[in-house]
Design an enzyme around this catalytic site. Sequence first.
Site, PDB file in Angstrom:
ATOM      1  N   PRO A 100       0.759  -1.087   0.090  1.00 20.35           N
ATOM      2  CA  PRO A 100       0.008  -0.133   0.010  1.00 20.35           C
ATOM      3  C   PRO A 100       0.832   1.345  -0.057  1.00 20.35           C
ATOM      4  O   PRO A 100       0.419   2.450  -0.240  1.00 20.35           O
ATOM      5  CB  PRO A 100      -0.767  -0.160   1.179  1.00 20.35           C
ATOM      6  N   GLU A 127       2.654  -7.537   9.095  1.00 23.90           N
ATOM      7  CA  GLU A 127       2.577  -6.196   9.095  1.00 23.90           C
ATOM      8  C   GLU A 127       3.751  -5.249   8.197  1.00 23.90           C
ATOM      9  O   GLU A 127       3.429  -3.947   7.939  1.00 23.90           O
ATOM     10  CB  GLU A 127       2.899  -5.911  10.625  1.00 23.90           C
ATOM     11  N   ARG A 165      -4.319  -8.525 -20.566  1.00 16.75           N
ATOM     12  CA  ARG A 165      -5.425  -8.211 -21.671  1.00 16.75           C
ATOM     13  C   ARG A 165      -4.864  -7.020 -22.498  1.00 16.75           C
ATOM     14  O   ARG A 165      -5.328  -6.884 -23.496  1.00 16.75           O
ATOM     15  CB  ARG A 165      -6.688  -7.982 -20.823  1.00 16.75           C
ATOM     16  N   ASP A 180     -11.747   0.414 -23.753  1.00 14.29           N
ATOM     17  CA  ASP A 180     -11.951   0.263 -22.276  1.00 14.29           C
ATOM     18  C   ASP A 180     -12.182   1.564 -21.544  1.00 14.29           C
ATOM     19  O   ASP A 180     -11.375   2.370 -21.956  1.00 14.29           O
ATOM     20  CB  ASP A 180     -10.595  -0.547 -21.720  1.00 14.29           C
TER      21      ASP A 180
HETATM   22  N1  ADE Z   1      -0.875  -4.920   0.264  1.00 14.22           N
HETATM   23  C1  ADE Z   1      -1.731  -4.745   1.166  1.00 14.22           C
HETATM   24  N2  ADE Z   1      -2.761  -3.839   0.602  1.00 14.22           N
HETATM   25  C2  ADE Z   1      -1.933  -3.467  -0.789  1.00 14.22           C
HETATM   26  C3  ADE Z   1      -2.647  -2.450  -1.732  1.00 14.22           C
HETATM   27  N3  ADE Z   1      -3.672  -1.656  -1.427  1.00 14.22           N
HETATM   28  N4  ADE Z   1      -1.909  -2.711  -2.531  1.00 14.22           N
HETATM   29  C4  ADE Z   1      -0.781  -3.257  -2.983  1.00 14.22           C
HETATM   30  N5  ADE Z   1      -0.450  -4.298  -2.058  1.00 14.22           N
HETATM   31  C5  ADE Z   1      -1.065  -4.330  -1.039  1.00 14.22           C
END
Ligand code: ADE
Length: 259
Positions: A100, A127, A165, A180
Amino acid sequence: MKFDILTLFPELFAGVFETSIIGRAVERGFVEITLHNIRDHALGKHRVTDDTPYGGGGGMIMKPDPIFYAVEALLDIEIPATGYAPFLAQGYPPIILLTPQGRVFQQAIARDMLQHERLILICGRYEGMDERVRQYLVTDEMSIGDYVLSGGEIPAMVLVDTLTRLIPGVLGDTQATAKDSHSSGLLEYPHYTRPYEFKGHTPPDILLSGHHANLEVWRRQESLRRTQSRRPDLLEQVELSEQDQQFLAGLVDDVPPGG
Ligand code: ADE
């Protein structure tokens, strides 16, 4: 295109990579996907892949060594203390960590990634990940959006699906990806199919008129209308013709999403 995916849960990928468009792309040799279990590269009898963080704070952190060893094994290299960067410069594949904390994945990034013959994807869990993986191994970090999943496996599937794709020949109709949502920078216009009448509702007459020029104008306008109402931020990044701009200026209080 070849994908190597490093994960603690290879079994998660089975259905997704065997079905529909990706499954067919694999069968027809457009993509090759190899899953590598990080645990296979962990040392010791118990093959431990995570440990508590230095400095305390709770939670578990993925250890760096099994991840480095997995990459070294699949590329048949030894990564020095200075890290993987020189290998990338020599044409070895990019190594992308799904996290994230990465930059947010977009259609344009997917198109850019297509230039690589091979990508290595690392799926994080727990974590977090020992920082040395970021510093000395990965060459890019990718997020699929501002929310937190239990691991990088689903994001890796998202990335593989999106790229697959786009590979020429994977979708029968070469026009399909060009139209798309997001490909042109706009959201896609609405679609209808049979039955002609369903619960009293019928498609717009223009779709049955057989007038191709008018139909193209209608589709462009509906794309613009939809993008203006749902994702006005996207309009700032696309090239709009004089007609597009006039059409948008004439739109007032459009139907909200779902309307
Ligand atoms: N791992 C946990 N959440 C994630 C996300 N939003 N994007 C990529 N990898 C992740």
